[in-house]
Scaffold this motif. Structure first.
Motif: not given
Length: 383
Positions: A148-156
């Motif tokens: 499982i990879s790290e999360n991407s930066p949040c995108l609103s």
């Protein structure tokens, strides 16, 4: 008498022979072979071996299903991933989906937004209904290895957002693309390369996909959507759509630019219902109704060559035993078997154009809804 030390050249040759042999072993058993000895673990874990093994893995042999249990009062929605061989699924769909050893549970807020090279792209979405905005994070899952990879930066983004996931060979990177339509109807795209630190805005999109559930279809280093040229304010009624509004947008993951793919020249009037675009067995397909009486399927024989569109199928709804176009779910056996969603929730219709036969199957996988993706088992674990 002492055993002569192995010559370094011989050791290298032995390592290459072992790598060559192991690269032909299917992904699931080869992961167990890591336990044989340290040298085999080192070989199987090496990036060169991982890519070689993927290159030699059987394509179009595995299917990935997402199972979603219907919401019930007081309970959270439950989701899982199921892997099945194509052969097992065609022979007995319900049994293949119920095989517990191939199930992988998903978080309640995760949605599968694509699959490529053995990796599944998961979108975690947090809705803010008061302002019609949602926060999205993406991550990668390899169901076979458990990576499982790290999360991407949040995108609103606005709630009118479609996704796509694919591989950019030129940079050896996996990318997710979000296509966003704002309240004014303007369509833009944001691109994230896994392992990076930020999203990148791409050129504006000339069209928006019909549905936010329509993931971009990956083929030849591109993601492809079927959409409409910006309708007035982003809203439209299909009855008012004209043929010149309909287009295929192809997004190049190498250059982060898009272009239009022309529809087949044989389409001379707008279909009565929304067409379906898909990639099956590494070919681009377009399916639509004709005068609300027939199903037509086009195959692009050579991706990127608009002159290679070929009408593969024209079959009457009457022969399929239906009154209207069914939702196309998958195409098997090099365009010979068409799987269509039936009139009822768990009914599937299989049409085999080789013998013109129609078979109806009730798929009961613990009363779950399901979506289906092409899949290849791999050892890929990107940084």
């Amino acid at each position: 008498m002492h055993m002569a030390a192995q010559h370094p050249t011989a050791a290298v040759l032995l390592c290459e022979v072992v790598m060559e042999i192991l690269s032909w072993v299917p992904a699931k058993p080869v992961t167990r072979l890591k336990l044989v000895c340290k040298s085999w673990n080192s070989i199987i874990s090496h990036p060169h071996f991982v890519k070689l093994h993927l290159h030699r893995s059987s394509k179009n042999a595995i299917l990935l299903f997402t199972l979603t249990q219907p919401l019930t009062l007081g309970e959270e929605r439950k989701q899982s991933i199921v892997l099945s061989s194509v052969e097992s699924f065609i022979q007995n769909p319900s049994s293949a989906l119920d095989a517990q050893e191939n199930h992988h549970s998903l978080h309640v807020q995760d949605w599968v937004s694509g699959s490529c090279n053995g990796l599944v792209c998961l979108a975690r979405i947090l809705y803010h209904p008061n302002n019609h905005i949602c926060d999205i994070w993406f991550r990668l899952l390899n169901p076979l290895t458990g990576f499982i990879s790290e999360n991407s930066p949040c995108l609103s983004v606005s709630m009118h957002t479609a996704f796509g996931f694919g591989y950019d060979e030129s940079s050896d990177s996996y990318k997710v693309v979000t296509v966003i339509r704002d309240s004014s109807g303007t369509v833009t795209a944001q691109v994230y390369s896994f392992g990076g630190s930020s999203w990148k805005r791409a050129n504006s999109f000339p069209a928006f996909p019909f549905s936010v559930e329509d993931n971009g279809h990956f083929i030849g280093g591109t993601l492809n959507w079927l959409g409409l040229r910006n309708p007035h304010g982003g809203a439209y009624d299909w009855a008012d759509v004209t043929l010149d509004m309909l287009m295929i947008v192809s997004f190049d993951l190498k250059s982060d630019t898009n272009k239009q793919i022309l529809l087949p020249k044989g389409i001379d009037e707008i279909p009565g219902q929304k067409p379906t675009l898909g990639v099956w067995e590494n070919s681009l397909y377009l399916l639509h109704d004709y005068k609300n009486t027939h199903l037509i399927a086009w195959q692009m024989k050579e991706f990127g060559d608009e002159n290679s569109w070929t009408q593969l199928l024209k079959i009457s709804f009457h022969h399929l035993g239906v009154e209207r176009l069914l939702f196309p779910e998958f195409i098997f056996e090099n365009g010979n078997i068409f799987m269509l969603r039936g009139r009822h929730r768990f009914e599937e219709v299989f049409y085999d154009r080789r013998d013109n036969s129609v078979k109806r199957v009730n798929i009961l996988a613990n009363n779950c809804y399901f979506d289906i993706f092409d899949y290849v088992e791999s050892l890929i674990q990107p940084c």
